[in-house]
Write an enzyme that holds these catalytic residues in place. Sequence first.
Site, PDB file in Angstrom:
ATOM      1  N   VAL A   1      47.286-106.157 -47.975  1.00  0.00           N
ATOM      2  CA  VAL A   1      47.344-106.177 -49.437  1.00  0.00           C
ATOM      3  C   VAL A   1      48.645-106.817 -49.932  1.00  0.00           C
ATOM      4  CG1 VAL A   1      47.278-104.776 -51.529  1.00  0.00           C
ATOM      5  CG2 VAL A   1      45.863-104.151 -49.567  1.00  0.00           C
TER       6      VAL A   1
ATOM      7  N   ARG B   1      59.043-104.208 -42.011  1.00  0.00           N
ATOM      8  CA  ARG B   1      59.699-103.883 -40.743  1.00  0.00           C
ATOM      9  C   ARG B   1      60.071-105.160 -39.988  1.00  0.00           C
ATOM     10  NH1 ARG B   1      56.699 -99.157 -37.965  1.00  0.00           N
ATOM     11  NH2 ARG B   1      57.251 -98.323 -40.013  1.00  0.00           N
TER      12      ARG B   1
ATOM     13  N   GLU C   1      38.012 -99.742 -39.460  1.00  0.00           N
ATOM     14  CA  GLU C   1      39.262 -99.614 -38.733  1.00  0.00           C
ATOM     15  C   GLU C   1      38.986 -99.123 -37.308  1.00  0.00           C
ATOM     16  OE1 GLU C   1      42.429 -99.666 -40.409  1.00  0.00           O
ATOM     17  OE2 GLU C   1      41.699 -99.790 -42.471  1.00  0.00           O
TER      18      GLU C   1
ATOM     19  N   LYS D   1      39.322 -91.526 -53.793  1.00  0.00           N
ATOM     20  CA  LYS D   1      38.996 -92.359 -54.955  1.00  0.00           C
ATOM     21  C   LYS D   1      38.253 -91.553 -56.012  1.00  0.00           C
ATOM     22  CE  LYS D   1      38.678 -96.400 -51.930  1.00  0.00           C
ATOM     23  NZ  LYS D   1      37.734 -97.142 -51.065  1.00  0.00           N
TER      24      LYS D   1
ATOM     25  N   GLY E   1      39.277-106.040 -48.802  1.00  0.00           N
ATOM     26  CA  GLY E   1      39.780-107.394 -48.788  1.00  0.00           C
ATOM     27  C   GLY E   1      41.191-107.521 -49.319  1.00  0.00           C
TER      28      GLY E   1
END
Lengths: 461, 461
Positions: B41, B72, B217, B232, B329
Amino acid sequence: MYQDPAFSRSNPHVAIPSATATSMPPSIAPLRVGLLGLGTVGLGTYTVLRRNADLIAMRTGQAIEVVAVAVRNTARAQALLAPEVTLLSDPFALVDLPEVDVVVEVLGGTTVAKDLVLRAIANGKHVVTANKALLAEHGNALFAAAQAQGVVLAYEGAVAVSIPIIKALREGLSANRIEWLAGIINGTSNFILSAMRTQGVSFAQALADAQAQGFAEADPTLDVEGGDAAHKLALLASNAFGTPLQFAQVHTQGITQLTGEDIDYAARLGYQVKLLGIAKRNEQGLELRVQPCLLPQDHLLAQVHGSMNAVMVKSDAAGLTMYYGAGAGSEQTASAVIADLVDLCRSARLPAPLRVPYLGIQASALKPLPVCNTGHAQSRFYVRFNIGAHTYSPTELLAQCHAAGLPKVELHSFSDKGEQLAVVLLTQALSPNALDAALAALRQVGAVRGAVHTLRLETLQ
Amino acid sequence: MYQDPAFSRSNPHVAIPSATATSMPPSIAPLRVGLLGLGTVGLGTYTVLRRNADLIAMRTGQAIEVVAVAVRNTARAQALLAPEVTLLSDPFALVDLPEVDVVVEVLGGTTVAKDLVLRAIANGKHVVTANKALLAEHGNALFAAAQAQGVVLAYEGAVAVSIPIIKALREGLSANRIEWLAGIINGTSNFILSAMRTQGVSFAQALADAQAQGFAEADPTLDVEGGDAAHKLALLASNAFGTPLQFAQVHTQGITQLTGEDIDYAARLGYQVKLLGIAKRNEQGLELRVQPCLLPQDHLLAQVHGSMNAVMVKSDAAGLTMYYGAGAGSEQTASAVIADLVDLCRSARLPAPLRVPYLGIQASALKPLPVCNTGHAQSRFYVRFNIGAHTYSPTELLAQCHAAGLPKVELHSFSDKGEQLAVVLLTQALSPNALDAALAALRQVGAVRGAVHTLRLETLQ
């Protein structure tokens, strides 16, 4: 706030507590609304503003109150309005009232309404309107006047009734370059097409039913000839592509010539016929067209039935998004008008250059785009015509099509109708001009006779 | 504005001219963004902000610039970022940078992210986040902190990726009392369910395919067990009903126990199985539930396939509206994050009480609603179980159902599976508690054996 008991509808779904003196910022005075018109949308706006007054204030941080209404029949209105609302029979007197912060124009028409809006603007008042014809025809002048006066001119209710599509284009998708948008943006036409498909009735019968059920006006011209959709498309396209309004250049075709036969053939081929407003960037400029099109049966827009509306948008970052809701209705339109009033409570306090621009981008950056002759915009086509029963075999007809410039045509029907055969073709992607040339060539060799019915086939992916 | 050639993607759909010194109000300095994280994102946000910088400035009236990024692996980031972007390996240093106006948190996680957001707020910085877990779990505290500091905390990207649904609820529908909302708000689950239905594969196989295609994932727990949808839903419900976040009370059931058999039976009965997040006012308070449900095949939400998301809202004035878009996305989420930044350019200049409230209504008016035990929330149910092949005839089984408290049950399958018969019922509307009691009674008379599969049937009209 005054609460008229007549408008406090008992509602088991009320979740939100009443506004109280302690919860409202005491320093913020109410936004004072003057309402031009108390017809379907005007009365809906007044009703919802009062019924949900506490909730709206809690969402807004400011109360919104109708302080004045201008209406021809003041006697009828008096019975509908709370006593403290100033009632005027002269709309020009309303736009001059010093106590009005914002004029809500829901009169309709483009002549008096234009004068009223211009005078409201000249008086330094903000304006909210649901009048698509007014904006499509005079919007550029009205926005220029509003810009010069530093006032807001908002119009969510003018485009797709309850659907917050102008907000989505101007704000929700503000990061995006829009590639195209396509919408079912006339509820009456969609109602009629849905009835023709599901009940197998003719256009005339479906229109009569729609009129009987209140889904079509006594004079349905603006709806069924595509004019209303063209008004809305012009507004959508400007917000999507950063152009001034280009209403006069919208290619507009309605649904009055559609036959049940074409709707049936389309269904058998896996398509629905929908009246679509399409705005699309192409290499030449902009396509702006309202026309009945074939849409694959499993496309989401093909699932929009009855008087509902929906707009699909394709953009570079978000990809495909779609917005769906009622295409008609009093409180449905009021929902959008009031959303504009809520926004106004905020935007009125911003420096004008930081407000959401009238047409989505800063006025100084608006730039007309060449609207290409839709004769050049390519797509696949549905084509239906009759030929004599013994003129050509299917193989011979296909050979003639190939010779005429339709190399990848699909022959989907070749059915006997007595002396004639009904032919239904789906072409490869080509321009209407190329299609016309091909059909002329076919006509010359006797492979096409009489009327030819053509419809664009859109895939919208 | 600096234009990095690496980010100026050639795009034939670019309709809007470049920002120029004359068209931009010169007095308004850019909004300076500090980006926490440069993952999917974060990089999407940076990319779109740069690619569409001119357009965004033309829409906003103010330029938006990423001035600092904390990540990082600074070496990898250096290759991706323009040289003038300050690159930090310490995220806490970023939220302390005086030149950052707004912190965009796209790190994920709920521990460090929470500390960072709180510190950014304490530093008086506005925050935009796409971190649904952070907000669902700590949102009430974070919003309180933001309110105390008078800063904006925006999160459109946290709910349904590219769909401007938070904007629709808080602004587009601001006139409305919401009755219910229902959404397909987890792209992974919807992708898996779509694959199970269309390809006839098992849950395990569909999950493996989704992982291979990047739609799930490596650890898919949060998606397939419903946790992500519950995050959500908590955010959607608060904005709809004016409650503080009540995430802990969301009844959450995933799709891991669903079988292809149930999906097939549902399809034969005219339904699709969808993982729905539903928030609904009822007389006791609020239903908040995430669970797989049967939905009529012709319902618009049943047409939302693959990884797409959609939220349908029923409200008193607008009626039914629906919002549809990508459920996953990089740039899709960036679209929402940037929309929040654009809004911030405006809202940051408003008195705090006039900004769009964090959860849709003024914080002082937020009020928790009793979340009812979903054991009491009525609906029709799909019920599948096996009985011995020779235990009851269909007529006898129906009589047992009637006696057990299922008077209007429909028997839809009674099919031979060797020693056993597969029974599929659709019940009348009743509560899960009543259903459990009926099933216990049936079990007692031998009319139910072994496992019972039940799914709610939602009509959502």
